[in-house]
Design a protein around this motif. Sequence first.
Motif, PDB file in Angstrom:
ATOM      1  N   ARG A 274       0.837  -1.205   0.000  1.00 54.14           N
ATOM      2  CA  ARG A 274       0.000   0.000   0.000  1.00 54.14           C
ATOM      3  C   ARG A 274       0.867   1.248   0.000  1.00 54.14           C
ATOM      4  O   ARG A 274       0.605   2.204  -0.739  1.00 54.14           O
ATOM      5  CB  ARG A 274      -0.929  -0.016   1.211  1.00 54.14           C
ATOM      6  CG  ARG A 274      -1.616   1.309   1.538  1.00 54.14           C
ATOM      7  CD  ARG A 274      -2.337   1.927   0.362  1.00 54.14           C
ATOM      8  NE  ARG A 274      -3.391   1.076  -0.138  1.00 54.14           N
ATOM      9  CZ  ARG A 274      -4.076   1.321  -1.263  1.00 54.14           C
ATOM     10  NH1 ARG A 274      -3.772   2.404  -1.991  1.00 54.14           N
ATOM     11  NH2 ARG A 274      -5.024   0.516  -1.663  1.00 54.14           N
ATOM     12  N   ARG A 275       1.926   1.242   0.797  1.00 51.72           N
ATOM     13  CA  ARG A 275       2.826   2.389   0.845  1.00 51.72           C
ATOM     14  C   ARG A 275       3.500   2.597  -0.519  1.00 51.72           C
ATOM     15  O   ARG A 275       3.629   3.730  -0.988  1.00 51.72           O
ATOM     16  CB  ARG A 275       3.866   2.184   1.934  1.00 51.72           C
ATOM     17  CG  ARG A 275       4.845   3.354   2.079  1.00 51.72           C
ATOM     18  CD  ARG A 275       5.764   3.177   3.273  1.00 51.72           C
ATOM     19  NE  ARG A 275       6.613   1.995   3.129  1.00 51.72           N
ATOM     20  CZ  ARG A 275       6.543   0.923   3.934  1.00 51.72           C
ATOM     21  NH1 ARG A 275       5.676   0.897   4.928  1.00 51.72           N
ATOM     22  NH2 ARG A 275       7.339  -0.105   3.751  1.00 51.72           N
ATOM     23  N   ASP A 278       1.079   4.219  -2.867  1.00 53.19           N
ATOM     24  CA  ASP A 278       0.881   5.627  -2.510  1.00 53.19           C
ATOM     25  C   ASP A 278       2.028   6.490  -3.038  1.00 53.19           C
ATOM     26  O   ASP A 278       1.807   7.598  -3.562  1.00 53.19           O
ATOM     27  CB  ASP A 278       0.782   5.777  -0.991  1.00 53.19           C
ATOM     28  CG  ASP A 278      -0.529   5.254  -0.427  1.00 53.19           C
ATOM     29  OD1 ASP A 278      -1.483   5.050  -1.217  1.00 53.19           O
ATOM     30  OD2 ASP A 278      -0.600   5.034   0.801  1.00 53.19           O
ATOM     31  N   HIS A 282       1.673   9.362  -5.829  1.00 52.09           N
ATOM     32  CA  HIS A 282       2.083  10.719  -5.471  1.00 52.09           C
ATOM     33  C   HIS A 282       2.990  11.305  -6.544  1.00 52.09           C
ATOM     34  O   HIS A 282       2.838  12.459  -6.954  1.00 52.09           O
ATOM     35  CB  HIS A 282       2.796  10.704  -4.117  1.00 52.09           C
ATOM     36  CG  HIS A 282       3.343  12.038  -3.714  1.00 52.09           C
ATOM     37  ND1 HIS A 282       2.570  13.011  -3.115  1.00 52.09           N
ATOM     38  CD2 HIS A 282       4.583  12.575  -3.850  1.00 52.09           C
ATOM     39  CE1 HIS A 282       3.317  14.086  -2.888  1.00 52.09           C
ATOM     40  NE2 HIS A 282       4.538  13.851  -3.330  1.00 52.09           N
ATOM     41  N   GLY A 317      -6.279   6.534  -9.169  1.00 58.46           N
ATOM     42  CA  GLY A 317      -5.459   7.167  -8.151  1.00 58.46           C
ATOM     43  C   GLY A 317      -4.643   8.331  -8.686  1.00 58.46           C
ATOM     44  O   GLY A 317      -4.372   9.293  -7.964  1.00 58.46           O
TER      45      GLY A 317
END
Length: 375
Positions: A274-275, A278, A282, A317
Motif C-alpha cells: 500500500r505504501r 501511494d 504521489h 489514483g
Amino acid sequence: MRSVFVLNTGSSSVKYRVVDVETAEVAATGVIDRIGEPGSEARDHRSAIAQILNRFAGLRIDAVGHRIVHGGERFVTATVIDDEVERGIEALAPLAPLHNPPGLLGIRAARAALPELAQVAVFDTAFHAALPEAARRYAIDTELADRHGIRRYGFHGTSYRIVSERAAAFLDRPLGELRMIVLHLGNGASAAAIAGGRSIDTSMGMTPLEGLVMGTRSGDIDPAVLLYLQRNAGLDTDQLDVLLNRHSGILGLSGHIDMRGLTDAIDAGEESARRALDIYLHRLRHYIGAYAAVLGGLDALVFTAGVGENSREVRSGAVEGLEFLGLRIDETANAERSGVARRISASDAPVAILVVPTDEELQIARETAAVLAAR
C-alpha cells in the motif's frame, strides 16, 4: 515498400514483428527469450535471429527496423544503418548501458543474416530532440555539460509519437492544437508534456532512470543521497548503479516487481505494498500538476502502455484530488477493459481522460518505411 521486419532486442531476448505499413496487418510476431541461458533455443543473438527468420521463411520482407533506446545528440531522426552509424550507437552505450549494447547486437546479427536489406535505427530519444532549452538543460556548469553531452534526452519517444497521434484522431481534433500529458506506464515509466504534437518536457532525463517511480528504478532522487551512500555505506559506483536501476522502485519499496503483484498484495493486506502504491501515485500526480502548468492548460490526459492501459486503480489514483485541473474520471468507464482507444473521463469534465493503446512496433515500421522512401 510495405513489409518491415521490426526487431526490439534486449540483453537476453529478441521481440519481433513483421508488419505491413500500409494496412498495419501483422504477418508474424513473437519473442525468443533467455538467450544464452541453459535450455534456451538460442545460444546468442545471431542464432536467435536466424531462428526467427526460419519461422517466417517465405514471407515478404522489404526492410528491417530496429528500436534503439539512446540516440544522444547525434541521432535525432530515424537513420539508415551503416558501419559508421553502428559505431555511433556503440559510442552512446555509456548513456544507456542496459539498452544500447543489446540493440547493437540485434543490428549486427540482422545485418549479417539479411545483408541485402536496408536496415534502419529508430531512436526512443528522437521525439524529444527539440526540447526547449529550459527543459533540456540541467543546472550544472555549462561547459562541463556540453563537453560530456549532459542534458535531458527523454525516452519512450516512439510510443509518445503514435499515442499522441491516436489521441488526436480519437478526439477528432488537429494534433497541432492540442495540449496533452501522456503517461507511458509500464515496468519503465515516464511522462511527457506534448503541445501541438511536440514534446516540451518529459520526466526521463539523460538516462531512463530519472522521473517516475518504476518497477525496479527509483526515478527522482536527491543526488546527495548517492554521495551519502558512497561515504557512509561504502557503496561504489557499480553498486549504486545496481541499487538505483535494479533494486529500487516498486521492487525496493515492496518486494513486488509489477503492478499486478502489487495490487494483489494490497488486497492481501500488505502495508508495504500500500505504501509503495501511494508513493507511485504521489509521483504521478506531481508530474501531472507540473506539466499542466508547463503546458498552460490541458486538453487531454492520456494513459498508455501495460500499466496505463490495464490498471484502473492507477488511473483512478493518478487523478484523485486533481478535479481543480478539470480531471474527473468516470469509474464505470474506467473499470471497462478494451484493446481500443476510449474515454474514461466524466461526460461533463472539461479535460478528456483517455486510454490509448501504444504500438511501438508499428511506429518503428512506419518510420523505417518513411526514411527509406525519402532516401
